[in-house]
Design a protein around this motif. Sequence first.
Motif, PDB file in Angstrom:
ATOM      1  N   ALA A   2       0.840  -1.190   0.000  1.00  0.00           N
ATOM      2  CA  ALA A   2       0.000   0.000   0.000  1.00  0.00           C
ATOM      3  C   ALA A   2       0.881   1.248   0.000  1.00  0.00           C
ATOM      4  CB  ALA A   2      -0.906   0.000   1.230  1.00  0.00           C
ATOM      5  N   PRO A   3       0.341   2.369  -0.445  1.00  0.00           N
ATOM      6  CA  PRO A   3       1.135   3.601  -0.471  1.00  0.00           C
ATOM      7  C   PRO A   3       1.706   3.941   0.894  1.00  0.00           C
ATOM      8  CG  PRO A   3      -0.908   3.896  -1.688  1.00  0.00           C
ATOM      9  CD  PRO A   3      -1.006   2.566  -1.011  1.00  0.00           C
ATOM     10  N   GLY A   4       3.008   4.153   0.947  1.00  0.00           N
ATOM     11  CA  GLY A   4       3.651   4.529   2.188  1.00  0.00           C
ATOM     12  C   GLY A   4       3.874   3.408   3.182  1.00  0.00           C
ATOM     13  N   LYS A   5       3.571   2.185   2.777  1.00  0.00           N
ATOM     14  CA  LYS A   5       3.720   1.050   3.688  1.00  0.00           C
ATOM     15  C   LYS A   5       4.679   0.017   3.114  1.00  0.00           C
ATOM     16  CE  LYS A   5      -0.777   1.431   5.941  1.00  0.00           C
ATOM     17  NZ  LYS A   5      -2.004   0.698   6.378  1.00  0.00           N
ATOM     18  N   GLU A   6       5.112  -0.869   3.983  1.00  0.00           N
ATOM     19  CA  GLU A   6       6.003  -1.935   3.544  1.00  0.00           C
ATOM     20  C   GLU A   6       5.215  -3.029   2.813  1.00  0.00           C
ATOM     21  OE1 GLU A   6       9.442  -1.614   7.019  1.00  0.00           O
ATOM     22  OE2 GLU A   6       8.222  -3.430   6.833  1.00  0.00           O
ATOM     23  N   ARG A   7       5.923  -3.745   1.966  1.00  0.00           N
ATOM     24  CA  ARG A   7       5.299  -4.868   1.280  1.00  0.00           C
ATOM     25  C   ARG A   7       4.994  -5.965   2.297  1.00  0.00           C
ATOM     26  NH1 ARG A   7       7.935  -6.472  -4.404  1.00  0.00           N
ATOM     27  NH2 ARG A   7       7.727  -4.195  -4.476  1.00  0.00           N
ATOM     28  N   GLU A   8       3.822  -6.594   2.153  1.00  0.00           N
ATOM     29  CA  GLU A   8       3.417  -7.627   3.098  1.00  0.00           C
ATOM     30  C   GLU A   8       2.846  -8.824   2.357  1.00  0.00           C
ATOM     31  OE1 GLU A   8       0.421  -5.784   5.549  1.00  0.00           O
ATOM     32  OE2 GLU A   8      -1.116  -5.903   3.994  1.00  0.00           O
ATOM     33  N   GLY A   9       3.024  -9.989   2.957  1.00  0.00           N
ATOM     34  CA  GLY A   9       2.453 -11.194   2.389  1.00  0.00           C
ATOM     35  C   GLY A   9       0.953 -11.219   2.610  1.00  0.00           C
ATOM     36  N   VAL A  10       0.224 -11.766   1.644  1.00  0.00           N
ATOM     37  CA  VAL A  10      -1.230 -11.866   1.729  1.00  0.00           C
ATOM     38  C   VAL A  10      -1.661 -13.331   1.819  1.00  0.00           C
ATOM     39  CG1 VAL A  10      -3.419 -11.295   0.615  1.00  0.00           C
ATOM     40  CG2 VAL A  10      -1.478  -9.722   0.426  1.00  0.00           C
ATOM     41  N   LEU A  11      -1.310 -14.095   0.819  1.00  0.00           N
ATOM     42  CA  LEU A  11      -1.723 -15.494   0.722  1.00  0.00           C
ATOM     43  C   LEU A  11      -0.670 -16.266  -0.042  1.00  0.00           C
ATOM     44  CD1 LEU A  11      -5.509 -15.634  -0.309  1.00  0.00           C
ATOM     45  CD2 LEU A  11      -4.444 -16.925   1.534  1.00  0.00           C
ATOM     46  N   CYS A  12      -0.597 -17.550   0.240  1.00  0.00           N
ATOM     47  CA  CYS A  12       0.349 -18.416  -0.450  1.00  0.00           C
ATOM     48  C   CYS A  12      -0.334 -19.744  -0.745  1.00  0.00           C
ATOM     49  CB  CYS A  12       1.584 -18.633   0.421  1.00  0.00           C
ATOM     50  SG  CYS A  12       2.775 -19.818  -0.240  1.00  0.00           S
ATOM     51  N   ILE A  13       0.052 -20.364  -1.850  1.00  0.00           N
ATOM     52  CA  ILE A  13      -0.387 -21.720  -2.138  1.00  0.00           C
ATOM     53  C   ILE A  13       0.863 -22.579  -2.282  1.00  0.00           C
ATOM     54  CG2 ILE A  13      -0.586 -21.276  -4.634  1.00  0.00           C
ATOM     55  CD1 ILE A  13      -3.019 -23.238  -4.584  1.00  0.00           C
ATOM     56  N   SER A  14       0.893 -23.675  -1.537  1.00  0.00           N
ATOM     57  CA  SER A  14       2.073 -24.534  -1.544  1.00  0.00           C
ATOM     58  C   SER A  14       2.022 -25.497  -2.722  1.00  0.00           C
ATOM     59  CB  SER A  14       2.158 -25.309  -0.238  1.00  0.00           C
ATOM     60  OG  SER A  14       1.141 -26.305  -0.210  1.00  0.00           O
ATOM     61  N   ASN A  15       3.070 -26.259  -2.869  1.00  0.00           N
ATOM     62  CA  ASN A  15       3.085 -27.232  -3.957  1.00  0.00           C
ATOM     63  C   ASN A  15       2.011 -28.308  -3.765  1.00  0.00           C
ATOM     64  OD1 ASN A  15       4.549 -28.292  -1.756  1.00  0.00           O
ATOM     65  ND2 ASN A  15       5.684 -29.679  -3.068  1.00  0.00           N
ATOM     66  N   SER A  16       1.583 -28.527  -2.550  1.00  0.00           N
ATOM     67  CA  SER A  16       0.524 -29.506  -2.297  1.00  0.00           C
ATOM     68  C   SER A  16      -0.859 -28.942  -2.562  1.00  0.00           C
ATOM     69  CB  SER A  16       0.590 -29.981  -0.845  1.00  0.00           C
ATOM     70  OG  SER A  16       0.229 -28.942   0.034  1.00  0.00           O
ATOM     71  N   GLY A  17      -0.926 -27.629  -2.772  1.00  0.00           N
ATOM     72  CA  GLY A  17      -2.220 -26.991  -3.014  1.00  0.00           C
ATOM     73  C   GLY A  17      -2.843 -26.370  -1.779  1.00  0.00           C
ATOM     74  N   ALA A  18      -2.168 -26.486  -0.651  1.00  0.00           N
ATOM     75  CA  ALA A  18      -2.691 -25.902   0.588  1.00  0.00           C
ATOM     76  C   ALA A  18      -2.476 -24.393   0.589  1.00  0.00           C
ATOM     77  CB  ALA A  18      -1.997 -26.534   1.786  1.00  0.00           C
ATOM     78  N   GLY A  19      -3.484 -23.668   1.053  1.00  0.00           N
ATOM     79  CA  GLY A  19      -3.383 -22.217   1.139  1.00  0.00           C
ATOM     80  C   GLY A  19      -2.970 -21.773   2.534  1.00  0.00           C
ATOM     81  N   THR A  20      -2.173 -20.728   2.602  1.00  0.00           N
ATOM     82  CA  THR A  20      -1.741 -20.154   3.869  1.00  0.00           C
ATOM     83  C   THR A  20      -2.028 -18.664   3.850  1.00  0.00           C
ATOM     84  OG1 THR A  20       0.048 -21.774   4.110  1.00  0.00           O
ATOM     85  CG2 THR A  20       0.218 -19.748   5.398  1.00  0.00           C
ATOM     86  N   TYR A  21      -2.758 -18.197   4.839  1.00  0.00           N
ATOM     87  CA  TYR A  21      -3.057 -16.778   4.950  1.00  0.00           C
ATOM     88  C   TYR A  21      -1.979 -16.105   5.802  1.00  0.00           C
ATOM     89  CZ  TYR A  21      -7.740 -17.494   3.082  1.00  0.00           C
ATOM     90  OH  TYR A  21      -8.802 -17.787   2.266  1.00  0.00           O
ATOM     91  N   PHE A  22      -1.505 -14.974   5.335  1.00  0.00           N
ATOM     92  CA  PHE A  22      -0.545 -14.193   6.098  1.00  0.00           C
ATOM     93  C   PHE A  22      -1.195 -12.976   6.744  1.00  0.00           C
ATOM     94  CE2 PHE A  22       2.581 -16.944   4.801  1.00  0.00           C
ATOM     95  CZ  PHE A  22       2.853 -16.933   3.450  1.00  0.00           C
ATOM     96  N   GLN A  23      -2.424 -12.655   6.337  1.00  0.00           N
ATOM     97  CA  GLN A  23      -3.153 -11.510   6.866  1.00  0.00           C
ATOM     98  C   GLN A  23      -4.521 -11.964   7.359  1.00  0.00           C
ATOM     99  OE1 GLN A  23      -1.775  -8.493   7.204  1.00  0.00           O
ATOM    100  NE2 GLN A  23       0.095  -9.214   6.203  1.00  0.00           N
TER     101      GLN A  23
END
Length: 122
Positions: free
Chosen positions: A39-60
């Motif tokens: 976001a403007p003026g903010k640091e980059r942050e992780g949102v979501l990830c999908i692993s090689n197994s297809g599992a999703g991980t939320y970072f926010q």
Amino acid sequence: VQLQASGGGLVQPGGSLRLSCAASGFTLHYYAISWFRQAPGKEREGVLCISNSGAGTYFQDSVKGRFTISRDNAQNTMYLQMNSLRPEDTAVYYCATDLGFRCTASTAKEYWGQGTLVTVSS
């Protein structure tokens, strides 16, 4: 290895967007791949990830129940479905990978897409 993010735009609060991340030079579903945002003026942050197994991980926690991550192996493409968008979701969204197998929120990724701007405003 290349990542091409697309799908951003202007949307009203409560609206939806689907972002795409097309991969080339590697097989996307063999690795973990993430969405980040800045976001403007903010640091980059992780949102979501999908692993090689297809599992999703939320970072926010703020996106749980609103954002989902998926991929189309045939298209070698990852997606971020964003529903119930809020003004605070306004940011440049990036896809990224370090060609590892685990999801982490670290921004120390070797490969980044160019980013796509999402603006949530009435």
